[in-house]
Design an enzyme around this catalytic site. Structure first.
Site, PDB file in Angstrom:
ATOM      1  N   ASP A  39       0.557  -1.287  -0.087  1.00 34.27           N
ATOM      2  CA  ASP A  39      -0.036  -0.021   0.213  1.00 34.27           C
ATOM      3  C   ASP A  39       0.925   1.414  -0.043  1.00 34.27           C
ATOM      4  O   ASP A  39       0.541   2.122  -0.675  1.00 34.27           O
ATOM      5  CB  ASP A  39      -0.919  -0.064   1.348  1.00 34.27           C
ATOM      6  N   LYS A 115     -12.105  -8.163  14.135  1.00 34.05           N
ATOM      7  CA  LYS A 115     -12.344  -8.176  12.633  1.00 34.05           C
ATOM      8  C   LYS A 115     -11.123  -9.184  12.230  1.00 34.05           C
ATOM      9  O   LYS A 115      -9.876  -8.932  12.100  1.00 34.05           O
ATOM     10  CB  LYS A 115     -11.956  -6.738  12.155  1.00 34.05           C
ATOM     11  N   GLU A 170     -16.186 -14.894   7.292  1.00 31.34           N
ATOM     12  CA  GLU A 170     -15.094 -14.941   6.793  1.00 31.34           C
ATOM     13  C   GLU A 170     -14.436 -16.353   6.888  1.00 31.34           C
ATOM     14  O   GLU A 170     -14.638 -17.065   7.872  1.00 31.34           O
ATOM     15  CB  GLU A 170     -14.471 -14.011   7.801  1.00 31.34           C
ATOM     16  N   LYS A 288     -20.748  -3.260  16.833  1.00 34.03           N
ATOM     17  CA  LYS A 288     -22.008  -3.340  16.192  1.00 34.03           C
ATOM     18  C   LYS A 288     -23.050  -2.870  17.233  1.00 34.03           C
ATOM     19  O   LYS A 288     -22.952  -3.316  18.161  1.00 34.03           O
ATOM     20  CB  LYS A 288     -22.344  -4.553  15.788  1.00 34.03           C
ATOM     21  N   CYS A 424       8.238 -24.249  28.602  1.00 33.98           N
ATOM     22  CA  CYS A 424       8.899 -24.597  29.835  1.00 33.98           C
ATOM     23  C   CYS A 424       7.785 -25.306  30.772  1.00 33.98           C
ATOM     24  O   CYS A 424       6.802 -24.542  31.185  1.00 33.98           O
ATOM     25  CB  CYS A 424       9.463 -23.432  30.614  1.00 33.98           C
TER      26      CYS A 424
END
Ligand code: IVH
Length: 662
Positions: A39, A115, A170, A288, A424
């Site tokens: 990008d 998300k 998704e 939401k 461990c």
């Protein structure tokens, strides 16, 4: 070289790189660079081409909108448009979103969830059978990837509900699968996938479903866009998740619901800070409105719903030198490799350390000490090394060897079959003890103010504490001569330790750090069993049937309480007066509110929203968020919602502006 020539050369270089990356991504399903770097390069090219249009190359990647390889998948129209999510980058912008919602529909609850960084999918079930699965495409037309989606184990092929159902979610590649696949690819001299998302994208568009099957894609489903009408099983986000889960879909576990903005924001940051330790990558958080009945009123733009938003802090990538690598041990004994970096300045902080996860991560990125590396940081998330810049120095630098012994106690590290992580397993390992004490005293656990990482490490070093019970044995004389302590600070710490004894069973169960028992499960257990003694005598099958608890959780609880050392610890905690029971907070006795359905509007001075709710619940009221004909009492604080006051039918209105009036 003149500046113009330099710019021309830069444009050619960016064009060549971007075209190469694009072709690798779309045609060979590999990505050699992180999305952020892609990008950034694209942004720079767009900027330079604008300044010097005559240098723009004919094959510039900026000419094409969403370059696609020749598709071999059939296209199909979505019967309901596939929308995207609008984004915010800052707390202010997020609170502005809350305000816009409140202005329109009043005070409502929201859910917060990660998300998932994968590919959107829309799946249609007809007559209880998976009929078709489409990618998002441009939201109107997607690609039919049904044959590949049929290979995803977590997506049921048949469901009980026989109505036509369209669900969305998704598809993603688990991080452990990404590492496994890349290791195999490296062994075969193939280019590794740069990140799980690109690997998932390449996999979903594979022509051969057999390859898809081998790659073990997974899924999360979070939306029902058609079906199950009239049954109301999806009238809130919470019920949607439950309904989907009951039908056999995999749903996100880390959902959180509240109507308190600060609490919601706190959860957003918690999800972003990367400590959640999940096997999937995220690219932000989704917030939401919980109740679907507000969706139509809030409405949609052509691209986004107005009832949800994605929060993504802006991310920066910087280059610096990798000075060293250290394995560190967490409270469960898991090894996390950490990079020491030459200090590098990001917008708001100087970064000296970054996470490297596990050893496979180091070997896949082929990181070597002395390399120039790229470090990514987004908001309050722990910085992460995302790549090393391959140059001559890299070839000369030495490969960092995998740790074989615990850096803290010297015990041999264990590799669990099929797991990427090393552990461990020494219960007395100083690092593990230190981390479990830090967790015990932390805010969401026993909330002991003045006892965090720094103090605990000092107290362990000088031998004041070495276990949980030692915290409650700290005396005034142990601390008063220590550097940085005076009478007031010692008394403050001791008071906070004493106060923590009353934290209650829910906090204690979380604080004990039992594997797989997070805050939510701890609360559920405390609520149900009320006293720690009841937990000491539990058996696994009873726990599963009583609580609908997952087998791993139930197994982990029973194992913990069966351990003799833990039983001794509980006895000692009881002996020093720690509260090991759970009761709802009782503040005042008054039966005015008992069994009354109550709504609070506006703020009450001295109370946070959630505290006010807890207060009235403690007095026996059932506190709800929206006014209905069933509402008995409306508490009106400062800046109330007129809408709520006006919609009251028979309820009694009580004005309370401050906590002192109670
Ligand atoms: S809710 C209208 N919740 O992000 C879309 N989406 O940028 C409502 N995504 O298309 C979607 N995790 O594929 C939602 N927890 C989550 C999500 C999520 C990932 C994707 C989804 C959506 C895209 C929007």
């Amino acid at each position: 070289m003149s500046t113009k020539d330099k710019t021309k050369q830069k444009i050619i270089e960016l064009t060549t790189n971007l075209n190469k990356w694009n072709s690798e991504y779309y045609n060979d399903n590999v990505s050699s660079v992180d999305d952020t770097i892609f990008d950034k390069a694209m942004e720079e090219l767009i900027k330079l081409e604008k300044q010097y249009p005559k240098f723009k190359q004919e094959n510039s990647p900026t000419n094409k909108v969403g370059i696609m390889a020749a598709s071999t998948f059939e296209k199909a129209e979505h019967s309901i448009k596939m929308l995207s999510l609008n984004k915010v980058n800052t707390k202010d912008e997020l609170f502005h979103f809350f305000k816009q919602v409140t202005d329109k529909v009043g005070n409502v609850s929201y859910t917060v969830e990660p998300k998932i960084d994968g590919l959107s999918i829309s799946i249609i079930y007809k007559n209880g059978k998976l009929d078709r699965a489409l990618t998002r495409g441009d939201g109107i037309v997607g690609e039919d990837v049904t044959n590949n989606v049929l290979q995803v184990k977590s997506i049921p092929k048949t469901i009980e509900d026989k109505k036509e159902l369209i669900i969305r979610g998704e598809i993603y590649l688990p991080i452990t699968e990404w590492t496994r696949i890349n290791k195999k690819r490296l062994a075969q001299d193939k280019e590794p996938f740069a990140n799980p998302r690109n690997a998932a994208a390449g996999t979903l568009r594979q022509i051969n479903p057999q390859v898809v099957k081998e790659r073990n894609l997974s899924s999360f489903i979070f939306q029902v866009v058609k079906g199950a009408t009239g049954e109301n099983w999806f009238d809130t986000q919470e019920k949607t998740f439950k309904g989907l889960k009951d039908l056999g879909f995999k749903v996100i576990k880390e959902t959180f619901k509240s109507n308190d903005y600060e609490k919601l924001y706190e959860k957003v940051i918690h999800l972003l800070d990367g400590r959640a330790d999940n096997d999937y990558e995220t690219d932000g958080v989704v917030i939401k409105v919980n109740e679907n009945k507000y969706y139509d009123e809030l409405g949609y733009t052509s691209k986004f719903p107005r009832w949800a938003i994605a929060y993504k802090p802006p991310s920066e990538v910087k280059e610096t030198k990798l000075i060293n690598i250290h394995p560190t041990i967490g409270r469960t004994g898991r090894v996390t490799y950490v990079a020491s970096l030459e200090p590098v300045k990001f917008a708001d902080t100087m970064v000296r350390k970054a996470s490297l996860h596990n050893y496979d991560y180091i070997s896949i990125l082929d990181l070597r000490i002395g390399d120039t590396v790229q470090v990514k940081k987004a908001g309050e998330i722990i910085p992460k090394v995302i790549s090393s810049i391959k140059n001559e120095a890299h070839d000369k630098n030495e490969v960092y060897p995998k740790a074989t012994i615990c850096p803290s106690c010297g015990d041999k590290l264990i590799n669990i079959e099929g797991e990427v992580d090393q552990y461990c397993v020494n219960d007395n390992c100083p690092s593990r003890i230190q981390e479990s004490l830090v967790h015990f005293a932390s805010r969401d656990a026993m909330n002991i103010e003045g006892l965090s990482e720094k103090q605990i490490s000092k107290f362990i070093e000088i031998g004041i504490v070495n276990s949980i019970i030692d915290i409650y044995r700290i005396k005034f004389e142990d601390l008063i001569d220590l550097e940085g302590y005076q009478k007031t600070s010692v008394n403050k710490l001791l008071a906070s330790i004493i106060k923590s004894k009353d934290a209650g069973l829910d906090k204690l169960l979380f604080a004990l750090g039992i594997r797989h028992i997070g805050k939510k499960s701890a609360k559920e257990l405390a609520h149900r069993y009320k006293n720690i003694d009841a937990l000491l005598n539990l058996n696994r099958d009873k726990l599963i049937s009583d609580e609908d608890f997952a087998h791993v959780k139930a197994g982990s609880i029973v194992k913990w309480f069966n351990d003799e050392t833990n039983q001794i610890l509980i006895k000692e905690l009881k002996d020093i007066g720690l509260k090991v029971t759970y009761e709802r907070k009782k503040i005042k006795t008054s039966d005015k509110f008992v069994n009354k359905i109550l709504v609070i509007t506006g703020t009450i001075n001295g109370f946070k929203r959630e505290e006010a709710k807890e207060y009235f619940e403690a007095l026996g009221a059932k506190v709800t968020t929206s006014v209905s004909s069933k509402t008995d009492i409306l508490i009106v604080g400062e800046n109330p919602s007129d809408k709520k006051i006006n919609s009251i039918e028979n309820a009694k209105i009580i004005s309370i502006k401050s906590k002192d009036e109670l």
